[in-house]
Design an enzyme around this catalytic site. Structure first.
Site, short mmCIF file in Angstrom:
data_model
loop_
_atom_site.label_atom_id
_atom_site.label_comp_id
_atom_site.label_asym_id
_atom_site.label_seq_id
_atom_site.Cartn_x
_atom_site.Cartn_y
_atom_site.Cartn_z
CG HIS A 56 35.00 46.66 43.55
ND1 HIS A 56 36.15 47.01 42.78
CD2 HIS A 56 34.61 45.41 42.60
CE1 HIS A 56 36.12 46.45 41.52
NE2 HIS A 56 35.31 45.61 41.49
CG ASN A 129 37.80 46.83 37.38
OD1 ASN A 129 37.52 47.12 38.45
ND2 ASN A 129 37.55 45.55 37.02
CE1 TYR A 339 29.34 43.66 38.90
CE2 TYR A 339 29.74 45.74 39.94
CZ TYR A 339 29.99 44.76 39.22
OH TYR A 339 31.44 44.54 39.09
#
Length: 486
Positions: A56, A129, A339
């Site tokens: 991303h 997404n 993350y």
């Protein structure tokens, strides 16, 4: 001493017994921290690129507001969803997945859809997404999958051999592959696509009653997609087409909006539903669990500085608020770690003190020091807990909703391996013209693959989803459907 180059090992040289399934406490998990191979893969993966995001990397962002339009308090005690008309400031980042920071916007790729809600109980991040499913369902496979989307270590070129080899050996990817190569694989703009939380989450109400939940952001601009030829043309003429479109629309006062809906599943249904409700490669039928409206998100302000706000924005699906919790989804469980770990490496241990990430709720914790500490570093306050000096203390009323864990700790696969029904259902939902474009897109993407065995293995998956699907792809590649697919 053995020297087996074909044996997968950890970085310390120990052989890996299972590279497909995380070690979980029983069939449903959760994932155990003792799975050092999983943690090593994810931690190393997060440190492979400097300084852009590993995935991303290319994206655009905007500020906005979320307003509740329907009372969902019987499902969740989350304060920002507590009453109709309540507004919460938010920030969103759209992105492509595989490309580098300077790559084109109009490539065939899923789009990241990361929303940060600045609530009075802390930041809540919904990191999904523009598709309701994903290619894999266990985080232990994520570094391998993304490697196939990146560049070959020798040629530094994109590698279709790796892409289709991995997908053909990972049949759970078929549903997402079908979406990716459909018309929706190249959205016309960020404004003209849906967004999804993708994973299953848990909502808990004020009485402690819990349900499973899935998020759907439906674009109020309508779905629009790009023709393949136009997308290629734009990639050369204006690789920042989507970024420019979003910025200009907001600048001109044409504020895009999405209506948030959820699907609600009673906890007990998870034991008997025909698909594993925690498998992110599957959807829940909306006939079984209808969409329930929650609110509207409107983007109304552009960033003042791209780096400070969009590039330094950090999102984690582990940023929950009271009333919203994790599920046993193995892919989600891995992301809860990965993350935030990526942000600690990429932006720094104090990334949450930056203005774009800073909660509007007061932060009281014992995290001190670290690179680039830009606030008061906790001052002279108490820096440990428990303590006898009036420092911040735990609040037992905010403990998570308990859940039962059973079974033996082991590397356990999901107990449902039907990777074909939903992909086939999707294929049959498409019009004749949409099916033709889907097959053409797949055939063109698979033509560069060098090994016929990879093509044939993938064709067999298409055939199992729908015989016409597999046959048409095979014909397009000049191959016969493998006997195993008949």
């Amino acid at each position: 001493m053995t020297n087996d180059k074909n044996r997968l090992t950890t970085s310390s040289g120990a052989p890996v017994g299972d590279n497909q399934n995380s070690i979980t406490a029983g069939q449903r998990g959760p994932v155990l921290i003792q799975d050092v191979h999983l943690l090593e893969k994810l931690a190393h993966f997060n440190r492979e690129r400097v300084p852009e995001r590993v995935v991303h990397a290319k994206g655009a962002g905007a500020h906005g507001v979320f307003e509740v339009t329907n009372d969902v308090s019987k499902y969740t005690k989350a304060a920002f969803l507590s009453e109709v008309g309540k507004q919460t400031p938010m920030f969103i980042r759209f992105s492509t997945v595989a490309g580098e920071l300077g790559s084109a916007d109009t490539v065939r790729d899923p789009r990241g859809y990361a929303v940060k809600f600045y609530t009075e109980e802390g930041n809540y991040d919904l990191v999904g997404n523009n598709t309701p499913v994903f290619f894999i369902r266990d985080a232990i496979k994520f570094p391998d999958f993304i490697h196939t989307q990146k560049r070959h270590p020798q040629t530094h070129l994109k590698n279709p051999n790796a892409v289709w080899d991995f997908w053909s050996l990972s049949p759970e990817s078929l549903h997402q592959v079908t979406i990716l190569f459909s018309d929706r694989g190249i959205p016309a703009t960020y404004r003209h696509m849906h967004g999804f939380g993708s994973h299953t989450f848990k909502w808990v109400n004020a009485e402690g009653e819990a349900v499973w939940v899935k998020y759907h952001f439906k674009t109020n601009q309508g779905i629009q997609n790009l023709d393949v030829k136009l997308a290629e043309k734009l990639a050369g003429e204006n690789p920042d087409y989507h970024t420019e479109d979003l910025f200009n629309a907001i600048k001109q006062g044409d504020f895009p909006s999405w209506t948030l809906y959820v699907q609600i599943m009673p906890l007990e249904d998870a034991q008997t539903y025909r698909f594993d409700p925690f498998d992110v490669t599957k959807v829940w039928s909306q006939k079984d669990y209808p969409l329930i409206e929650v609110g509207v998100m409107t983007l109304n302000r552009n960033p003042e500085n791209y780096f400070a706000e969009v590039e330094q924005a950090t999102f984690s699906p582990g940023n929950f608020v009271p009333g919203i919790e994790a599920s046993p989804d193995k892919m989600l469980q891995g992301r809860l770690f990965a993350y935030s770990d990526a942000h600690r490496y990429r932006v720094g241990a104090n990334h949450n003190t930056l203005p774009i990430n800073r909660p509007i709720a007061e932060v009281n914790n014992n995290q001190r020091d670290g690179f680039m500490r830009g606030d008061g570093n906790g001052g002279a306050s108490v820096y440990y807990e428990p303590n006898s000096y009036g420092g911040p203390a735990e609040s037992p009323q905010h403990k998570i909703s308990p859940f039962e864990v059973t079974g033996y700790a082991d590397s356990v696969a999901y107990d449902h391996d039907d990777h074909y029904t939903q992909a086939g259902d999707l294929y049959r939902l498409l019009s004749d013209e949409e099916r033709t474009r889907l097959v053409e897109n797949i055939v063109n993407a698979m033509k560069p693959v060098e090994k016929d065995e990879i093509k044939l293995r993938q064709i067999e998956h298409f055939y199992k989803a729908d015989p016409e699907y597999g046959t048409r792809v095979a014909e397009g590649l000049g191959l016969a459907v493998p006997q195993g697919g008949n």
